[in-house]
Every structure is written in structure tokens, then in C-alpha cells.
Write an enzyme that holds these catalytic residues in place. Structure first.
Site, short mmCIF file in Angstrom:
data_model
loop_
_atom_site.label_atom_id
_atom_site.label_comp_id
_atom_site.label_asym_id
_atom_site.label_seq_id
_atom_site.Cartn_x
_atom_site.Cartn_y
_atom_site.Cartn_z
N ASP A 212 -4.15 5.52 11.43
CA ASP A 212 -4.34 4.56 10.55
C ASP A 212 -5.88 4.04 10.70
OD1 ASP A 212 -2.27 3.00 8.80
OD2 ASP A 212 -2.01 1.47 10.59
N LYS A 214 -8.92 2.28 8.62
CA LYS A 214 -8.42 1.77 7.19
C LYS A 214 -9.34 0.49 7.61
CE LYS A 214 -4.30 -0.63 7.54
NZ LYS A 214 -3.35 -0.74 7.37
N ASN A 217 -8.42 -2.17 9.83
CA ASN A 217 -8.60 -1.96 11.13
C ASN A 217 -10.38 -1.72 11.86
OD1 ASN A 217 -6.25 -2.07 11.36
ND2 ASN A 217 -5.08 0.18 11.09
N ASP A 233 -6.37 -1.36 16.28
CA ASP A 233 -4.73 -1.57 15.72
C ASP A 233 -4.52 0.19 16.03
OD1 ASP A 233 -2.91 -1.47 14.80
OD2 ASP A 233 -2.40 -1.76 13.19
N THR A 254 -0.91 4.40 6.21
CA THR A 254 -1.39 3.26 4.90
C THR A 254 -0.87 4.15 3.91
OG1 THR A 254 -2.07 1.48 6.72
CG2 THR A 254 -2.22 1.39 4.24
#
Length: 418
Positions: A212, A214, A217, A233, A254
Site C-alpha cells: 500500500d 502511496k 504513507n 502504515d 489503493t
């Protein structure tokens, strides 16, 4: 980036009704919020850096001045503090609620003895999804020790809740800093990417895939200009032990950052993180997304085809070497995609963009970022206003998305075989 985020989560629990794409709603106000008296909102003065907008998992912030608060508010704050496990409050002073997630709250605390600030992430484990996220994150954070990865300090566990004491990143999100900076060049981009790639290479060496990655984060450790970037995260991370099969199968991430192989439900490797870094690099140099569409089916089609362009500002001012770096990450075939080590050895990164244009890209990047943030916020508000009318259609909606993914998968397989 923007007002809200959404994640495609692992298989939903049977006792909870969830869409295939689970939205993590941003904090938008104090209405009907039982935690409202524990949230500090900073006013933004003209010309000053904008405060971090992220709501999960960590944030900078300052505790309210409780001495000046009305008695009812202080009582509510006291009641909220009383909900913490006594072992936690015996060691830490609870200062402010600074983040919210679907199954978690994050508070800023201060160690009573050392006065050092930390973040405590509280995860509700009475729900199966909360337990899975907690177990995943703990499994990873207990194994890692790296300067560019958020550090777990200690853990307190109860029957229904886990308290994870972690480093507090106070420097804000990556793109908030860029907007406030006033200047941003390709060399600045390579400095950021070197830190992130160092962290990702370390994770991959340990058999850990973040899944994840992105901009939300990627946080700065402190507000200073020399601050390091930290990866945060790990709720969707996958950690395999030595000798385990390196392939993963869970559909998660995501949407705008999901690699093609995840979308077609194929077993995949840690190369999905490198695809996400390609998306981040594209945004870093332009303030725009390589793949974006409000319609999920069209978005996924773009991703499956690897269809993106270098049109519009500031791309004419971006070097071919930087574009080559992105192209080698946004490669549909994961076998042809750069690894973290190869990315660190790419000429653009190694030379710190020495042969690239040193043109200030800040104006175009900031305008694009702010334009997108405004657009996303409007979309979020519109979605919230119509949510009640759509709630009865959630099962049908989920099945429709699953059917769309199956159809995309079939077309993708036909293209590959053809």
C-alpha cells in the site's frame, strides 16, 4: 493526496457487510463524533506551510490547552483518557487524537519520564478485520529496524484492543511539504526516492511487501529541511518467512496504485511495490496521476494496459532520464519491472539528476496537486451526500465490481494469449 483515500482490502469477514472496495473516510468535522473534544485543528496563516492533512496513520499536531477549556469539555477529555488501559496511562500522558482509521485511532502521547513524544495506534481487535490488520502490522514492525521505516517502540494488548507505541512523525506528508517548499527540482525528487527506495529494498530483503505504498504513507520525521522520509502504515503488508512461497494472492491496495497483476487476480511478488513507486515518482514530478478515472472499470483498464502519457505541464521540462526511470517501473510485465536495487542504481538516481534540467517544477506541481485535492474533496462530499441512498445497493455494487474485474481478467488473458 486529496480529501479521502480508499483501499481494496483483503477478503471481507463473513459477519460484516463490505464492498469489494472499502472506503476509509477522512475526518470532515465534529458532527456526531464522540472524539470531537480530543481533536486539535490548527489555523493556517497566509503564507505559512499548510498543516498535514493525512488522517491515517500518523500526524503532527499540538495538544489543546486544557486549562482554558470549559469544564464540560475537560470532563469529556478525562472520560476519553479513562478508556485507556491503565498500563498505558501509567507510562504515557495522552495529549491529542491525531488520526482515525476504520478500526483504529491514533493519539499523540508523551512519555512521562523522558517527556519524549510518541504516537499510540489503538486498533480494535474485536472485529475480525481489525485483528487481521493488527496482526499483519505487528508481524512486520516487530521485524524491522531501518531509518526510513516507522519504528515500533512497544505494544500493550488487551482482550479487545491493541496499543502500538510508535515513533511520531511530525514533519507532515510528502506532498504537503512540497507545496509549502517553494522550490522543487528533479534533484529534490531523487533525494526523496533514494530514501524511499532504501526502505523498500530493506523490506524486500526481509521478505516483506508493503502492498500500500502511496504518498499519504510517506511522512517526514520532523519539520526541518534535513528531515528523513519514513514509510508508514503496514496494515496491508505481507511478511513471508524464509523458505515460504514468495507469491501472494490477496487482492488489496489503493486503486490508483494497484499493479496490473493484482487486478487480474494472478499470484504476485514484491514487484507490486515497485509499480506503486512508479506511480509515486510520476506524481512527484508532475503533481498529477498517471492513471485516474472516477469510473473504476475505466481506471483498471488504463492500469492493465499501462496507458499513461507525459502531456501537459511540467512534463516538457522533465528530463528523458527521469521519464525512463518511471517507464521502467510502470511496466505491465512484473518480470521486466525494476527491483528496488536496480532502481537505486538507475543513472537518474545515482547521478542525483546531475544531467537533468534543474528547472524549478514547483509551480506546476503545486497547482496540479492543489487542483486534484480540491476535485477529490468535492467528489468525497458529493459521495457522502448520496451514501444513504446507495447503502441498500451495496451487495449489488460489490457483485458488479467483481463481475467487472472478472471480465477485465478474461480480456487481459485473451490479449496475452493472442
Amino acid at each position: 493526496m486529496g480529501c479521502g483515500t480508499s483501499k481494496v482490502l483483503p477478503e471481507p469477514p463473513t459477519d460484516v457487510q463490505l464492498d469489494l472496495v472499502k472506503k476509509v473516510e477522512p475526518y470532515i468535522g465534529h458532527q456526531n463524533d464522540v472524539y470531537k473534544h480530543f481533536i486539535k485543528e490548527d489555523a493556517v496563516k497566509a503564507g505559512s506551510p499548510s498543516p498535514p492533512r493525512h488522517t491515517y496513520p500518523y500526524s503532527s499536531g499540538h495538544p489543546p490547552n486544557y486549562a482554558e477549556q470549559p469544564e464540560p469539555r475537560k470532563n469529556k477529555v478525562a472520560k476519553y483518557r479513562a478508556k485507556f488501559d491503565p498500563r498505558v496511562t501509567a507510562k504515557y500522558d495522552i495529549k491529542a487524537l491525531i488520526g482515525r482509521g476504520s478500526f483504529s485511532r491514533v493519539v499523540r502521547v508523551e512519555h512521562k519520564a523522558t517527556k519524549q513524544p510518541f504516537a499510540i495506534k489503538m486498533i480494535e481487535t474485536k472485529y475480525r478485520e481489525g485483528r487481521e490488520v493488527c496482526e499483519s502490522e505487528l508481524c512486520v514492525l516487530r521485524r524491522v529496524r531501518h531509518t526510513n521505516i516507522i519504528q515500533l517502540i512497544e505494544v500493550f494488548e488487551t482482550q479487545e484492543r491493541v496499543y502500538m507505541v510508535m515513533e511520531l512523525a511530525t514533519g507532515g506528508e510528502l506532498f504537503d511539504r512540497i507545496i509549502a517548499k517553494g522550490s522543487f527540482t528533479e534533484r529534490d525528487a531523487t533525494r526523496v526516492l533514494q530514501m524511499v527506495l532504501d526502505g523498500v529494498k530493506y523490506l524486500h530483503t526481509l521478505g516483506i511487501t508493503h502492498r500500500d505504498l502511496k504518498p499519504e504513507n510517506l511522512l517526514y520525521y520532523h519539520p526541518g529541511t534535513d528531515s528523513k522520509i519514513m514509510i508508514t502504515d503496514f496494515g496491508l503488508a505481507s511478511a513471508r518467512k524464509k523458505g515460504d512461497d514468495c507469491l501472494m494472492k490477496t487482492t488489496c491496495g489503493t486503486p490508483e496504485y494497484i499493479a496490473p497483476e493484482i487486478l487480474v487476480r494472478k499470484p504476485y511478488t514484491n514487484s507490486v511495490d515497485m509499480w506503486a513507486l512508479g506511480v509515486i515518482s510520476y506524481i512527484l514530478l508532475s503533481g498529477t496521476m498517471p492513471f485516474e478515472d472516477d469510473n473504476r472499470t475505466r481506471l483498471y483498464r488504463q492500469i492493465l494496459k499501462g496507458k499513461y502519457s507525459y502531456s501537459g505541464e511540467p512534463w516538457p521540462s522533465v528530463s528523458n532520464l527521469a521519464k525512463d526511470f518511471i517507464d521502467r517501473l510502470l511496466t505491465v510485465d512484473p518480470g521486466d519491472r525494476m527491483t528496488a536495487l536496480q532502481a537505486l542504481k538507475h543513472p537518474w538516481v545515482v547521478s542525483m539528476a546531475a544531467s537533468s534540467s534543474m528547472k524549478n517544477l514547483h509551480r506546476s506541481i503545486s497547482q496540479n496537486l492543489l487542483k486534484r485535492a480540491s476535485s477529490r474533496c468535492q467528489s468525497t462530499k458529493s459521495a457522502q451526500s448520496t451514501r444513504s441512498s446507495r447503502s441498500t445497493k451495496s451487495t449489488k455494487s460489490r457483485r458488479g465490481r467483481e463481475r467487472e474485474l472478472r471480465e477485465l481478467n478474461l480480456r487481459y488473458q485473451q490479449q496475452c494469449n493472442g
